[in-house]
Design a protein around this motif. Structure first.
Motif, short mmCIF file in Angstrom:
data_model
loop_
_atom_site.label_atom_id
_atom_site.label_comp_id
_atom_site.label_asym_id
_atom_site.label_seq_id
_atom_site.Cartn_x
_atom_site.Cartn_y
_atom_site.Cartn_z
N ALA A 239 1.01 -1.25 0.08
CA ALA A 239 0.26 0.12 0.00
C ALA A 239 0.97 1.16 -0.05
CB ALA A 239 -0.80 0.00 1.27
N TYR A 240 0.53 2.04 -1.05
CA TYR A 240 1.26 3.58 -0.85
C TYR A 240 0.46 4.62 -1.00
CZ TYR A 240 5.69 0.55 -2.24
OH TYR A 240 6.37 -0.26 -2.17
N SER A 241 0.97 5.91 -0.64
CA SER A 241 0.05 6.91 -0.80
C SER A 241 -0.26 7.19 -2.23
CB SER A 241 0.76 8.15 -0.25
OG SER A 241 0.18 9.51 -0.32
N LYS A 242 -1.50 7.66 -2.44
CA LYS A 242 -2.00 7.80 -3.86
C LYS A 242 -1.66 9.33 -4.26
CE LYS A 242 -6.15 7.36 -6.44
NZ LYS A 242 -5.82 6.29 -7.13
N ILE A 243 -0.64 9.98 -3.54
CA ILE A 243 -0.56 11.50 -3.54
C ILE A 243 0.64 11.34 -4.14
CG2 ILE A 243 -0.57 13.84 -2.88
CD1 ILE A 243 -3.32 12.48 -2.79
N CYS A 244 0.93 11.99 -5.43
CA CYS A 244 2.21 11.94 -6.11
C CYS A 244 3.39 12.89 -5.31
CB CYS A 244 2.09 12.49 -7.59
SG CYS A 244 3.74 12.35 -8.38
N THR A 245 4.71 12.52 -5.39
CA THR A 245 5.39 13.32 -4.44
C THR A 245 6.02 14.53 -5.35
OG1 THR A 245 7.17 11.74 -4.82
CG2 THR A 245 6.07 11.42 -2.92
N HIS A 246 5.70 14.58 -6.61
CA HIS A 246 6.11 15.77 -7.33
C HIS A 246 5.18 16.76 -7.28
CE1 HIS A 246 6.01 17.84 -11.55
NE2 HIS A 246 7.11 18.15 -10.81
N ALA A 247 3.88 16.80 -7.53
CA ALA A 247 3.07 17.96 -7.75
C ALA A 247 1.68 17.95 -6.99
CB ALA A 247 2.96 18.59 -9.01
N GLY A 248 1.59 16.69 -6.12
CA GLY A 248 0.43 16.49 -5.47
C GLY A 248 -0.78 15.85 -6.41
N CYS A 249 -0.58 15.48 -7.65
CA CYS A 249 -1.59 14.71 -8.35
C CYS A 249 -1.81 13.50 -7.88
CB CYS A 249 -1.20 14.56 -9.67
SG CYS A 249 -1.15 16.13 -10.64
N TYR A 287 11.21 6.96 -12.98
CA TYR A 287 11.21 7.90 -13.98
C TYR A 287 10.45 8.97 -13.64
CZ TYR A 287 10.13 10.05 -18.63
OH TYR A 287 9.93 10.98 -19.66
N GLY A 288 10.55 10.38 -14.26
CA GLY A 288 9.74 11.50 -14.00
C GLY A 288 10.33 12.58 -13.07
N PRO A 289 9.68 13.64 -12.84
CA PRO A 289 10.15 14.66 -11.86
C PRO A 289 10.10 14.50 -10.37
CG PRO A 289 7.89 15.28 -13.06
CD PRO A 289 8.49 13.75 -13.45
N ALA A 290 9.30 13.58 -10.08
CA ALA A 290 9.45 13.36 -8.60
C ALA A 290 10.50 13.09 -7.85
CB ALA A 290 8.36 11.91 -8.22
N GLY A 291 10.49 14.05 -6.66
CA GLY A 291 11.87 14.12 -5.88
C GLY A 291 12.15 12.87 -5.02
N ARG A 292 11.09 12.13 -4.77
CA ARG A 292 11.31 11.10 -3.66
C ARG A 292 10.28 9.91 -3.47
NH1 ARG A 292 7.58 11.92 0.83
NH2 ARG A 292 6.45 13.74 0.58
N PRO A 293 10.37 8.64 -3.04
CA PRO A 293 9.44 7.73 -3.11
C PRO A 293 8.09 7.97 -2.57
CG PRO A 293 11.75 6.94 -2.36
CD PRO A 293 11.58 8.42 -2.51
N VAL A 317 3.29 12.76 3.33
CA VAL A 317 2.52 12.67 2.25
C VAL A 317 2.45 14.08 1.45
CG1 VAL A 317 0.20 12.17 1.50
CG2 VAL A 317 0.82 10.97 3.19
N GLY A 318 2.70 13.90 0.26
CA GLY A 318 2.46 15.05 -0.57
C GLY A 318 3.76 15.44 -1.34
N PRO A 319 3.75 16.65 -2.03
CA PRO A 319 4.87 16.86 -2.88
C PRO A 319 6.29 16.97 -1.95
CG PRO A 319 3.01 18.39 -3.24
CD PRO A 319 2.74 17.51 -2.18
N SER A 320 7.25 17.22 -2.87
CA SER A 320 8.64 17.12 -2.32
C SER A 320 8.80 18.39 -1.38
CB SER A 320 9.61 16.94 -3.27
OG SER A 320 9.53 15.79 -4.04
N TRP A 321 8.40 19.55 -1.74
CA TRP A 321 8.70 20.64 -0.81
C TRP A 321 8.05 20.46 0.52
CZ3 TRP A 321 4.66 22.77 1.69
CH2 TRP A 321 3.23 22.55 1.17
N TRP A 322 7.05 19.56 0.74
CA TRP A 322 6.67 19.36 2.20
C TRP A 322 7.63 18.40 2.79
CZ3 TRP A 322 4.31 19.97 6.21
CH2 TRP A 322 3.92 19.05 7.16
#
Length: 330
Positions: A239-249, A287-293, A317-322
């Motif tokens: 189970a993983y968070s559904k919120i992408c760590t790049h921009a929160g999509c 792959y892609g711009p996400a900054g963390r798992p 949970v949430g984008p990398s800036w968080w």
């Protein structure tokens, strides 16, 4: 969009210039009563400025409401552009028509003369009317400024400290059962290899940013989880968070390999910017711009075969800036 807004602004200015008589050739103020025509033009200019400022306020508030309720980029751009264009047009008309552009020199009568008293009374009467007009324009300017300020402040506030508490609210703790979008408990048997399910914490608010998780099943022999996470994936269910760590999509795609040469392994994919994560390797970025798992949620299976959380997420949970603001992912 910028070219369109410039054209819109020029069109508004030309319209009011034409209405004010600037572009009408061959017409001159009546020499018999030039002040009457000047007062009429000034009144029309004041009304135009008030309408433009009120329109600016309406467009600014529209931007604010759209940002909160329905943040579509195109609508946000049109509303903000309209607010700024009307504000610019109002400022231009004010500078051209409402600010005096001439210097007059006249003799001052001696104190106490009847004509001076009459002129002073007339000035007081016109001054009272002018104050009312100034108050109207001032109120419209305040409304327009409020709308533009709200449009500028709301996006900044959305990234401020208040979002921190929202990010921390996940609803997950040890023993909480996983349910689907209809509130039905999820059995371990419901998660099949190659399937993709979205689950939520039972009894918690599904609208919380940390609530939704994605469930996938991977061959246990292929798992490459950190040592402290051994047991977080019973029977290969992760189970993983559904919120992408790049921009929160929302991570809404599951890549099931059909041609191993190109796609050697299953992967979770965010459709916004195609950040791709490896579920077998603790949600690592492939792959892609996400900054963390992707943050992982530990799972366990109860005696009835239902999936339950064995704790909270492995990281924020949430984008990398968080993750940067909270000291980094754990």
């Amino acid at each position: 969009m910028s070219a369109f807004l410039r054209a819109l602004w020029r069109g508004i200015v030309l319209l009011f210039a034409w209405r004010g008589g600037w572009l009408r050739k061959g017409r001159r103020p009546h020499e018999s009563d030039p002040s009457q025509r000047t007062v009429g033009a000034s009144a029309r200019a004041e009304r135009a400025v008030v309408l433009l400022l009120l329109g600016c306020a309406a467009a600014g508030m529209c931007f604010t409401l759209l940002f909160i309720l329905e943040p579509q980029t195109q609508l946000l751009g049109v509303s903000l552009g309209a607010a700024l264009a009307m504000l610019a047009a109002a400022l231009m008309l004010s500078s051209k028509l409402l600010v005096p552009q001439e210097t007059k020199v006249e003799e001052r009568p001696l104190p106490g003369e009847p004509q001076e008293v009459s002129a002073a009374a007339q000035e007081l009467r016109s001054g009272a009317e002018g104050i009312t007009r100034r108050r109207l324009i001032g109120a419209a300017a305040l409304a327009g400024g409020t709308g533009v300020t709200a449009a500028a402040v709301v996006p900044i506030v959305a990234l401020g400290p208040r979002i921190d508490s929202l990010m921390r609210q996940s609803g997950w703790h040890r023993g909480r059962r996983l349910v689907d979008d209809l509130g039905r408990p999820v059995l371990a048997a419901d998660v099949r290899t190659g399937s993709f399910l979205t689950a939520f914490p039972e009894g918690a608010d599904k609208e919380q940013l940390g609530a939704p998780v994605v469930l996938v099943r991977v061959n246990p022999a292929l798992l490459r989880l950190p040592p402290r996470r051994r047991g977080w994936a019973p029977q290969g269910i992760l189970a993983y968070s559904k919120i992408c760590t790049h921009a929160g999509c929302a991570v809404a795609l599951y890549r099931k390999p059909t041609f191993p040469v190109v796609e050697p392994k299953p992967a979770l994919v965010c459709p916004c910017h195609y950040s791709t994560f490896d579920p077998a390797r603790a949600g690592a970025v492939i792959y892609g711009p996400a900054g963390r798992p992707l943050p992982q949620l530990p799972l366990m299976i109860d005696g009835a075969g239902y999936l339950r959380a064995a704790g909270n997420f492995s990281g924020p949970v949430g984008p990398s800036w968080w993750g940067v603001r909270s000291g980094g992912a754990r």
